[in-house]
Motif scaffolding. Structure first.
Motif, PDB file in Angstrom:
ATOM      1  N   ALA A 136       1.022  -1.171   0.210  1.00 25.09           N
ATOM      2  CA  ALA A 136      -0.182   0.237   0.565  1.00 25.09           C
ATOM      3  C   ALA A 136       1.010   1.501   0.503  1.00 25.09           C
ATOM      4  CB  ALA A 136      -0.903  -0.008   1.477  1.00 25.09           C
ATOM      5  N   ALA A 137       1.911   1.562   0.631  1.00 28.56           N
ATOM      6  CA  ALA A 137       3.202   2.334   0.493  1.00 28.56           C
ATOM      7  C   ALA A 137       4.074   2.434  -0.135  1.00 28.56           C
ATOM      8  CB  ALA A 137       4.291   1.853   2.098  1.00 28.56           C
ATOM      9  N   THR A 138       3.897   1.196  -1.167  1.00 31.84           N
ATOM     10  CA  THR A 138       4.722   1.492  -2.699  1.00 31.84           C
ATOM     11  C   THR A 138       3.207   2.607  -3.447  1.00 31.84           C
ATOM     12  OG1 THR A 138       5.915  -0.690  -1.855  1.00 31.84           O
ATOM     13  CG2 THR A 138       5.610  -0.002  -4.500  1.00 31.84           C
ATOM     14  N   VAL A 139       2.606   2.276  -3.502  1.00 34.60           N
ATOM     15  CA  VAL A 139       1.231   2.476  -4.467  1.00 34.60           C
ATOM     16  C   VAL A 139       1.331   3.527  -3.706  1.00 34.60           C
ATOM     17  CG1 VAL A 139      -1.146   2.473  -5.141  1.00 34.60           C
ATOM     18  CG2 VAL A 139       0.236  -0.040  -5.016  1.00 34.60           C
ATOM     19  N   ARG A 140       0.628   3.758  -2.972  1.00 36.88           N
ATOM     20  CA  ARG A 140       0.430   5.778  -2.013  1.00 36.88           C
ATOM     21  C   ARG A 140       1.888   6.795  -2.855  1.00 36.88           C
ATOM     22  NH1 ARG A 140      -1.729   8.200   3.193  1.00 36.88           N
ATOM     23  NH2 ARG A 140      -1.195  10.245   2.687  1.00 36.88           N
ATOM     24  N   GLY A 141       2.877   6.182  -2.339  1.00 35.96           N
ATOM     25  CA  GLY A 141       4.370   6.720  -2.974  1.00 35.96           C
ATOM     26  C   GLY A 141       4.085   6.953  -4.828  1.00 35.96           C
ATOM     27  N   HIS A 142       3.980   5.709  -5.306  1.00 37.21           N
ATOM     28  CA  HIS A 142       3.631   6.370  -6.666  1.00 37.21           C
ATOM     29  C   HIS A 142       2.455   7.125  -7.148  1.00 37.21           C
ATOM     30  CE1 HIS A 142       6.390   2.943  -6.672  1.00 37.21           C
ATOM     31  NE2 HIS A 142       6.801   3.392  -8.223  1.00 37.21           N
ATOM     32  N   VAL A 143       1.473   7.396  -6.148  1.00 38.77           N
ATOM     33  CA  VAL A 143       0.559   7.175  -6.543  1.00 38.77           C
ATOM     34  C   VAL A 143       0.886   9.285  -6.385  1.00 38.77           C
ATOM     35  CG1 VAL A 143      -1.953   8.259  -6.543  1.00 38.77           C
ATOM     36  CG2 VAL A 143      -1.367   6.065  -6.928  1.00 38.77           C
ATOM     37  N   THR A 144       1.546   9.531  -5.623  1.00 39.64           N
ATOM     38  CA  THR A 144       1.511  10.877  -4.927  1.00 39.64           C
ATOM     39  C   THR A 144       2.341  11.987  -5.470  1.00 39.64           C
ATOM     40  OG1 THR A 144       2.564  10.203  -3.064  1.00 39.64           O
ATOM     41  CG2 THR A 144       0.130  10.725  -3.130  1.00 39.64           C
ATOM     42  N   PHE A 145       3.299  10.812  -6.415  1.00 38.82           N
ATOM     43  CA  PHE A 145       4.603  10.998  -6.066  1.00 38.82           C
ATOM     44  C   PHE A 145       4.971  11.996  -7.703  1.00 38.82           C
ATOM     45  CE2 PHE A 145       9.535  11.103  -8.563  1.00 38.82           C
ATOM     46  CZ  PHE A 145       9.851  11.049  -8.089  1.00 38.82           C
TER      47      PHE A 145
END
Length: 203
Positions: A136-145
């Motif tokens: 989930a942290a990986t996805v959120r990082g990519h989404v918000t980057f």
């Protein structure tokens, strides 16, 4: 013509396997699929061609300008006389990997190509080496980057079983509720035993 970019969060996450499978599935449904690959890769385009029945071509933000890349997609899609229904672009190593020596910071990346073409991104996440919260942290990082990039959905790769998939889905939904998990693929032990090559990754 619709355009979709398939990208990963790390090398070996199965994006090539998924992209080739998606190309083949769409072709079986009667769609005309045009494939592209970000970067100077020579092997993956051969796999693309086997799946689509059409040559695959490279796009490169480091070697080619924005205008050249966008024109290349448009010209290739119309050069055979077929009406291409969808162009599927497979990213390079990861979505954001780029030439760090360039001032823009994103030169040569799959993200750069996606933004140039206005293409939504389908993000492949390897769930075999991280917890549900880690995924989930990986996805959120990519989404918000990068706020100028559209990540349309997530594919969970190498999930162990239904329970594992559910945990990861719930964690991602809590972290990034506006980005759906569109599907999940199980880990294939037999395929994993073939070796670390991404084309043999367990989907």
């Amino acid at each position: 013509m619709k355009v979709l970019l398939v990208a990963g969060t790390r090398s070996g996450d199965g994006k090539t396997t998924f992209a080739v499978g998606l190309m083949g599935a769409l072709r079986q449904r009667g769609l005309v699929v045009q494939a592209f690959k970000v970067g100077p890769d020579q092997l993956d385009p051969l796999l693309h061609e086997a799946a689509t029945g059409r040559p695959s071509y490279n796009l490169d933000g480091w070697l080619r300008s924005r205008e050249n890349n966008t024109r290349r997609v448009a010209q290739i899609a119309t050069s055979t006389g077929d009406d291409v229904d969808i162009a599927i672009i497979e990213g390079g190593e990861t979505l954001f990997d780029a030439d760090d020596s360039c001032l823009s910071g994103e030169t040569g990346s799959a993200a750069e190509i996606a933004k140039w073409l206005g293409a939504p991104v389908l993000l492949i996440v390897d769930c075999s080496t991280q917890s549900a919260r880690g995924a989930a942290a990986t996805v959120r990082g990519h989404v918000t980057f990068d706020e100028h990039l559209t990540i349309a959905g997530v594919i969970l790769n190498k999930t162990e079983d239904e329970a594992h998939e559910l945990k990861v889905r719930e964690a991602i939904a809590a972290a990034t509720p506006n980005v759906p998990v569109l599907g999940a693929l199980r880990r294939d032990a037999a395929a994993a035993a073939l070796g670390p090559s991404e084309t043999n990754s367990a989907d």
